[in-house]
Design a protein around this motif. Sequence first.
Motif, mmCIF file in Angstrom:
data_model
loop_
_atom_site.group_PDB
_atom_site.id
_atom_site.type_symbol
_atom_site.label_atom_id
_atom_site.label_comp_id
_atom_site.label_asym_id
_atom_site.label_seq_id
_atom_site.Cartn_x
_atom_site.Cartn_y
_atom_site.Cartn_z
ATOM 1 N N UNK A 31 0.812 -1.218 0.000
ATOM 2 C CA UNK A 31 0.000 0.000 0.000
ATOM 3 C C UNK A 31 0.842 1.263 0.000
ATOM 4 N N UNK A 32 0.412 2.232 -0.807
ATOM 5 C CA UNK A 32 0.985 3.569 -0.706
ATOM 6 C C UNK A 32 0.053 4.387 0.181
ATOM 7 N N UNK A 33 0.613 5.068 1.186
ATOM 8 C CA UNK A 33 -0.225 5.813 2.122
ATOM 9 C C UNK A 33 -0.737 7.104 1.486
ATOM 10 N N UNK A 34 -2.019 7.449 1.700
ATOM 11 C CA UNK A 34 -2.529 8.717 1.169
ATOM 12 C C UNK A 34 -1.859 9.898 1.883
ATOM 13 N N UNK A 35 -1.769 11.030 1.214
ATOM 14 C CA UNK A 35 -1.233 12.221 1.892
ATOM 15 C C UNK A 35 -2.306 12.761 2.839
ATOM 16 N N UNK A 36 -1.843 13.478 3.882
ATOM 17 C CA UNK A 36 -2.793 14.003 4.870
ATOM 18 C C UNK A 36 -3.648 15.087 4.234
ATOM 19 N N UNK A 37 -4.896 15.120 4.625
ATOM 20 C CA UNK A 37 -5.798 16.156 4.145
ATOM 21 C C UNK A 37 -5.299 17.508 4.663
ATOM 22 N N UNK A 38 -5.370 18.547 3.832
ATOM 23 C CA UNK A 38 -4.971 19.869 4.337
ATOM 24 C C UNK A 38 -6.025 20.340 5.339
ATOM 25 N N UNK A 39 -5.673 21.373 6.089
ATOM 26 C CA UNK A 39 -6.597 21.874 7.104
ATOM 27 C C UNK A 39 -7.451 23.029 6.566
ATOM 28 N N UNK A 40 -7.451 23.188 5.221
ATOM 29 C CA UNK A 40 -8.280 24.238 4.624
ATOM 30 C C UNK A 40 -9.647 23.677 4.233
ATOM 31 N N UNK A 41 -10.618 24.551 4.217
ATOM 32 C CA UNK A 41 -11.967 24.231 3.718
ATOM 33 C C UNK A 41 -12.579 22.990 4.364
#
Length: 531
Positions: free
Chosen positions: A85-95
């Motif tokens: 598995x490739x890990x997803x990038x963290x969601x930004x804290x915008x919107x």
Amino acid sequence: MTRLSKPLFIRMHASDNVAIVANDGGLKAGTVFADGLQLCEQVPQGHKLALIDLPKGSAVRRYNVAIGYALKDIPAGSWVHERLLEMPTARTLDNLPLATLRPEPMAPLAGYTFEGYRNADGTVGTRNILAITTTVQCVAGVVDFAVKRIKAELLPRFPNVDDVVGLEHSYGCGVAIDAPDAIIPIRTLRNITLNPNFGGEVMVVSLGCEKLQPERLFPPGTIAIVDERHAPDVGHNVDAPLDVVCLQSENHIGFMSMIDAIMATALVHLERLNARRRETVPASALVVGVQCGGSDAFSGVTANPAVGFATDLLVRAGATVMFSETTEVRDGIDQLTARASTPEIAQAMIREMAWYDAYLHKGLVDRSANTTPGNKKGGLSNIVEKAMGSIVKSGSAPISGVLSPGEKLRQKGLMQGLIYAATPASDFICGTLQLAAGMNLHVFTTGRGTPYGLAEVPVIKVATRTDLARRWHDLMDINAGRIADGDASIADVGWELFHLMLEVASGRKKTWAEHWKLHNALVLFNPAPVT
Ligand code: CA
């Protein structure tokens, strides 16, 4: 306890394309499930199998969330481990969605009580403990010596006092005490001293030359917070000077003089604590900190959902529940900001996440530094999967408040409901910060197994797997593995935990960690420099 006779996998959501193997010992290649799916290789217990063919690059979904992307084609029936598995990038804290979810109000749960020690500030203790606060690590050996003598020579004369605890730690000197972030360890230590289980009694042992002087730990007015009392006949006097034994005082000639002074001071506090009695109080007086440690893939299937069920019961009963562990909620931040009861509370959560992102960034890591070799061995591929299983401890109530590390609930006017207390996920640091927040009962789930316990509050430990509960039968208080065995529902175990909490809070039952006196150290979170 029944061992599963049939091969079984557990899928968390209808849209998931992976599930975990439930059977003890895992399942062999060639195993055929009831729906006809056949394993093409051995899959250990708690590890994931592909329910359908997963082409290279496709999202691997568990908890209805993409926990990763396939690094190569994975045929149905394969073992889906972290190297695929490739890990997803963290969601930004915008919107982020702010307080958009508006969950249905939950029906109040009335009529539940426990026997606790009422404090003058309105809090309630579940234990009656003399705490000896230390300003600096230098005095730890002396305090330890004194505590042993107090337990042997004084405590037997005070049957209503449960224990004597030296609040020892590694802070107090050799630190940049004027750095802005030094406020975190200092307020943590101050607020632990004011924990409900210590009855408002404050005594301090200081060295004399340390940076964290007693007056800096307790500036004028801080002790008075504990003394907003309606019953002036009990406990600490607002106008009394801080009760400090200073080892470098010229009065002390020889070591025994120091020990005698600590014991004489302790005696006064023990007499006051001993005059207290348990009273029937509503379950709303519980302040429960929930945490997990040594997690495996079952944590998010059995123990954490059962804790989440009990969290909802507590919130319905008007109690306070704190969930924490910033790196384990970071990947679910959009679920949590949506669940906040106001946009301001959602913003406060985002502020805590942003502060922690920056803290990790300074150390050249991100939230993926959280997972341990044991987590991976237990079937958790990465922090996204771990986070989804961790967040379920918070149940389904709206989030009604946020604490920064080391802050105290009552100081911020937070007296009930589900609170996000921002802490690192590190077991001992999280527990230490929840103590500072005002926790009077601790619930801890574990899959790999940890003997974790605290001297300051009872710790109820919940096993995620029957295998662990069987091997650690005298360390685990509840076996949530029965949920995976098909012997109990999440609601069954949630109610069992709720009732056990009231028994333990009342002192009628001791947890295994209390029975064996398993006490982890207080570990203060110090993001500021040492010198
Ligand atoms: Ca933890």
